[in-house]
Design a protein around this motif. Structure first.
Motif, PDB file in Angstrom:
ATOM      1  N   LYS A  48       0.840  -1.205   0.000  1.00 36.50           N
ATOM      2  CA  LYS A  48       0.000   0.000   0.000  1.00 36.50           C
ATOM      3  C   LYS A  48       0.874   1.255   0.000  1.00 36.50           C
ATOM      4  O   LYS A  48       0.598   2.224  -0.724  1.00 36.50           O
ATOM      5  CB  LYS A  48      -0.928   0.016   1.208  1.00 36.50           C
TER       6      LYS A  48
ATOM      7  N   ASP B  97       0.796   4.054  -2.801  1.00 37.53           N
ATOM      8  CA  ASP B  97       0.515   5.459  -2.468  1.00 37.53           C
ATOM      9  C   ASP B  97       1.631   6.375  -2.969  1.00 37.53           C
ATOM     10  O   ASP B  97       1.371   7.473  -3.480  1.00 37.53           O
ATOM     11  CB  ASP B  97       0.348   5.620  -0.959  1.00 37.53           C
TER      12      ASP B  97
ATOM     13  N   SER C  45       1.384   6.708  -6.726  1.00 40.04           N
ATOM     14  CA  SER C  45       0.243   7.554  -7.086  1.00 40.04           C
ATOM     15  C   SER C  45       0.550   9.025  -6.816  1.00 40.04           C
ATOM     16  O   SER C  45       0.146   9.907  -7.586  1.00 40.04           O
ATOM     17  CB  SER C  45      -0.996   7.124  -6.292  1.00 40.04           C
TER      18      SER C  45
END
Length: 202
Positions: A116, A120, A123
């Motif tokens: 994750k 993140d 992104s």
């Protein structure tokens, strides 16, 4: 960038139809690392004694005794008994007997939390340069790997795990419609829901 885990490294059982013409396998097969005919006997979609045990034990093979369950069902032991399913634990030994040994654990990849963070970060980098094709592909791949990790995360109940994974994988596909990890896993999850007669999460 390669996927952090391979299907060959997983050890377990399938409880969903085989994905026709695709390399990806349904989530239960992916989770347990066994071919579909391990649970579907003699062939999908018929459920064998292993599938019924799996269903009755909260989608696990905890305490599963293959020979004993086959005998109860009045059938011979099914195909591909080794290696044991990933969720398998030894049945409780009768008084005076030694407990059976545990199945070997599959190699572990990055944690879902790490995946994750990686997603993140990718992104965030893309948000600064949204037109950068390389950053978009990298963000899609990181997100797809995060979704794949969610799909295999046995600490989360299946009813939560698969919808969450599907949502993440769909976001990855939106960034990169050709991302293989996202495409394979989306198809695997959707086919599993369809095979069990359940609505596919939106």
């Amino acid at each position: 960038m390669i996927r952090f885990t391979t299907r060959a490294a997983l050890s377990g059982v399938a409880l969903a139809l085989m994905v026709s013409g695709a390399q990806a396998r349904p989530p239960f097969a992916e989770k347990e690392g066994k071919k579909c005919n391990y649970c579907h006997a003699p062939a999908p979609p018929k459920l064998g004694y292993r599938a019924l045990y799996y269903k009755m034990h909260n989608l696990t093979f905890e305490g599963f005794d293959d020979a004993a369950e086959a005998k109860k069902a009045g059938v011979e032991v099914g195909p591909d008994p080794e290696p044991k399913p990933k969720s398998w634990t030894a049945p409780k030994a009768a008084e005076g007997e030694k407990p059976a040994s545990k199945a070997p654990e599959a190699p572990k990849g990055p944690s879902v939390a790490d995946l994750k963070k990686k997603s993140d970060a990718a992104s965030a980098a893309l948000a600064k340069k949204p037109k950068d094709a390389k950053l978009k592909a990298a963000a899609a791949q990181a997100m797809a790997e995060y979704g794949h990790g969610q799909m295999l995360d046995q600490t989360v109940p299946p009813r939560q795990r698969y919808p969450q994974a599907l949502a993440t994988l769909r976001k990855a596909k939106a960034l990169d419609p050709k991302n293989k990890v996202a495409l394979d896993d989306i198809k695997a999850i959707e086919d599993a829901y369809t095979s069990m007669g359940m609505p596919i999460p939106k």
